[in-house]
Design a protein around this motif. Structure first.
Motif, mmCIF file in Angstrom:
data_model
loop_
_atom_site.group_PDB
_atom_site.id
_atom_site.type_symbol
_atom_site.label_atom_id
_atom_site.label_comp_id
_atom_site.label_asym_id
_atom_site.label_seq_id
_atom_site.Cartn_x
_atom_site.Cartn_y
_atom_site.Cartn_z
ATOM 1 N N LEU A 47 -7.951 -1.175 9.526
ATOM 2 C CA LEU A 47 -8.177 -2.444 8.839
ATOM 3 C C LEU A 47 -7.116 -2.792 7.800
ATOM 4 C CD1 LEU A 47 -12.001 -2.087 8.202
ATOM 5 C CD2 LEU A 47 -10.869 -3.455 9.971
ATOM 6 N N GLY A 48 -6.372 -1.810 7.346
ATOM 7 C CA GLY A 48 -5.449 -2.004 6.237
ATOM 8 C C GLY A 48 -4.322 -2.979 6.470
ATOM 9 N N THR A 49 -4.011 -3.286 7.715
ATOM 10 C CA THR A 49 -2.927 -4.231 7.979
ATOM 11 C C THR A 49 -3.421 -5.666 8.063
ATOM 12 O OG1 THR A 49 -3.136 -3.876 10.352
ATOM 13 C CG2 THR A 49 -1.539 -2.499 9.181
ATOM 14 N N THR A 50 -4.742 -5.857 7.997
ATOM 15 C CA THR A 50 -5.269 -7.215 8.183
ATOM 16 C C THR A 50 -6.166 -7.712 7.062
ATOM 17 O OG1 THR A 50 -7.156 -6.350 9.406
ATOM 18 C CG2 THR A 50 -5.218 -6.990 10.702
ATOM 19 N N CYS A 51 -6.446 -6.877 6.072
ATOM 20 C CA CYS A 51 -7.353 -7.310 5.016
ATOM 21 C C CYS A 51 -7.024 -6.598 3.708
ATOM 22 C CB CYS A 51 -8.804 -7.051 5.419
ATOM 23 S SG CYS A 51 -9.201 -5.323 5.639
ATOM 24 N N ARG A 52 -7.873 -6.781 2.696
ATOM 25 C CA ARG A 52 -7.681 -6.136 1.395
ATOM 26 C C ARG A 52 -8.748 -5.074 1.213
ATOM 27 N NH1 ARG A 52 -8.693 -6.191 -4.194
ATOM 28 N NH2 ARG A 52 -6.797 -6.377 -5.439
ATOM 29 N N ILE A 53 -8.309 -3.862 0.891
ATOM 30 C CA ILE A 53 -9.210 -2.735 0.671
ATOM 31 C C ILE A 53 -8.837 -2.112 -0.662
ATOM 32 C CG2 ILE A 53 -9.948 -0.480 1.533
ATOM 33 C CD1 ILE A 53 -9.002 -1.499 4.333
ATOM 34 N N GLN A 54 -9.838 -1.793 -1.474
ATOM 35 C CA GLN A 54 -9.586 -1.177 -2.773
ATOM 36 C C GLN A 54 -10.524 0.012 -2.930
ATOM 37 O OE1 GLN A 54 -9.374 -3.865 -6.139
ATOM 38 N NE2 GLN A 54 -10.422 -2.366 -7.423
ATOM 39 N N PHE A 55 -9.985 1.145 -3.398
ATOM 40 C CA PHE A 55 -10.801 2.332 -3.626
ATOM 41 C C PHE A 55 -10.100 3.233 -4.630
ATOM 42 C CE2 PHE A 55 -7.927 3.293 -0.178
ATOM 43 C CZ PHE A 55 -7.527 4.608 -0.387
ATOM 44 N N GLU A 56 -10.819 4.235 -5.133
ATOM 45 C CA GLU A 56 -10.245 5.206 -6.053
ATOM 46 C C GLU A 56 -10.056 6.528 -5.328
ATOM 47 O OE1 GLU A 56 -11.612 5.783 -9.976
ATOM 48 O OE2 GLU A 56 -11.953 3.642 -10.311
ATOM 49 N N TYR A 57 -8.947 7.180 -5.647
ATOM 50 C CA TYR A 57 -8.635 8.482 -5.072
ATOM 51 C C TYR A 57 -8.019 9.342 -6.169
ATOM 52 C CZ TYR A 57 -6.263 11.976 -2.176
ATOM 53 O OH TYR A 57 -5.798 13.153 -1.630
ATOM 54 N N ILE A 58 -8.659 10.393 -6.520
ATOM 55 C CA ILE A 58 -8.309 11.347 -7.588
ATOM 56 C C ILE A 58 -7.765 10.672 -8.846
ATOM 57 C CG2 ILE A 58 -8.035 13.277 -6.004
ATOM 58 C CD1 ILE A 58 -4.969 13.064 -6.483
ATOM 59 N N GLY A 59 -8.451 9.622 -9.274
ATOM 60 C CA GLY A 59 -8.090 8.950 -10.512
ATOM 61 C C GLY A 59 -7.117 7.800 -10.364
ATOM 62 N N TYR A 60 -6.661 7.532 -9.161
ATOM 63 C CA TYR A 60 -5.748 6.419 -8.912
ATOM 64 C C TYR A 60 -6.508 5.270 -8.263
ATOM 65 C CZ TYR A 60 -1.949 9.701 -9.706
ATOM 66 O OH TYR A 60 -1.096 10.619 -10.279
ATOM 67 N N LYS A 61 -6.174 4.074 -8.647
ATOM 68 C CA LYS A 61 -6.726 2.872 -8.023
ATOM 69 C C LYS A 61 -5.780 2.505 -6.884
ATOM 70 C CE LYS A 61 -7.746 -1.947 -9.106
ATOM 71 N NZ LYS A 61 -7.712 -2.940 -10.192
ATOM 72 N N ASN A 66 -2.972 -6.297 3.448
ATOM 73 C CA ASN A 66 -2.102 -6.712 4.543
ATOM 74 C C ASN A 66 -0.986 -5.698 4.809
ATOM 75 O OD1 ASN A 66 -3.572 -9.121 4.905
ATOM 76 N ND2 ASN A 66 -2.417 -10.068 3.253
ATOM 77 N N GLY A 67 -1.332 -4.413 4.771
ATOM 78 C CA GLY A 67 -0.381 -3.351 5.078
ATOM 79 C C GLY A 67 0.458 -2.886 3.908
ATOM 80 N N THR A 68 0.338 -3.522 2.746
ATOM 81 C CA THR A 68 1.081 -3.128 1.555
ATOM 82 C C THR A 68 0.204 -2.257 0.679
ATOM 83 O OG1 THR A 68 2.360 -5.171 1.603
ATOM 84 C CG2 THR A 68 2.323 -3.958 -0.466
ATOM 85 N N VAL A 69 0.737 -1.122 0.241
ATOM 86 C CA VAL A 69 -0.005 -0.174 -0.576
ATOM 87 C C VAL A 69 0.444 -0.256 -2.018
ATOM 88 C CG1 VAL A 69 -0.501 2.264 -0.967
ATOM 89 C CG2 VAL A 69 -0.267 1.399 1.372
ATOM 90 N N THR A 70 -0.520 -0.410 -2.947
ATOM 91 C CA THR A 70 -0.257 -0.400 -4.376
ATOM 92 C C THR A 70 -1.099 0.694 -5.003
ATOM 93 O OG1 THR A 70 0.077 -2.794 -4.350
ATOM 94 C CG2 THR A 70 -0.274 -1.768 -6.499
ATOM 95 N N ILE A 71 -0.473 1.526 -5.832
ATOM 96 C CA ILE A 71 -1.175 2.628 -6.471
ATOM 97 C C ILE A 71 -1.016 2.499 -7.974
ATOM 98 C CG2 ILE A 71 -1.333 5.125 -6.724
ATOM 99 C CD1 ILE A 71 -0.231 5.327 -3.850
ATOM 100 N N ASP A 72 -2.144 2.340 -8.691
ATOM 101 C CA ASP A 72 -2.144 2.225 -10.153
ATOM 102 C C ASP A 72 -2.855 3.423 -10.739
ATOM 103 O OD1 ASP A 72 -0.865 -0.285 -10.179
ATOM 104 O OD2 ASP A 72 -2.782 -1.322 -9.919
ATOM 105 N N GLU A 73 -2.394 3.856 -11.888
ATOM 106 C CA GLU A 73 -3.040 4.975 -12.591
ATOM 107 C C GLU A 73 -4.143 4.460 -13.475
ATOM 108 O OE1 GLU A 73 -0.377 7.924 -14.231
ATOM 109 O OE2 GLU A 73 1.193 7.131 -12.961
#
Length: 73
Positions: A47-61, A66-73
Motif C-alpha cells: 500500500l505504501g506506493t499509493t497512499c499515506r501510512i503513518q506509524f511509530e517504530y522504536i521511537g521514530y515517527k 506515495n512511496g516516499t519515506v519520512t522518518i522523524d525523531e
C-alpha cells in the motif's frame, strides 16, 4: 527467466525504513527489533506506493506517502 526486478521493488519501502533507522541508530538492520511489531511489512510494501501510512517504530515517527519515506525523531 524470472523477472527479479519487480519482486525486489515490492520490498523497497520496508528496506528503506530499516536502512534509514539503522543509520540513525548506528547499528545494522539485523540489530533492530522486527518491523512487524509496529506494522505489517507486507501490507506496507503493497500500500505504501499509493497512499499515506503513518506509524511509530522504536521511537521514530514513520510516514510513508506515495512511496516516499519520512522518518522523524
Amino acid at each position: 527467466m524470472e523477472d527479479t526486478t519487480t519482486e525486489w521493488q515490492e520490498y523497497i519501502i520496508t528496506s528503506k525504513i530499516l536502512q534509514e533507522v539503522s543509520e540513525k541508530e548506528n547499528c545494522t538492520e539485523l540489530d533492530l527489533p522486527p518491523l512487524y511489531h509496529s506494522v505489517d511489512p507486507d501490507a506496507l510494501d503493497a500500500l505504501g506506493t499509493t497512499c499515506r501510512i503513518q506509524f511509530e517504530y522504536i521511537g521514530y515517527k514513520i510516514i510513508v506517502e506515495n512511496g516516499t519515506v519520512t522518518i522523524d525523531e
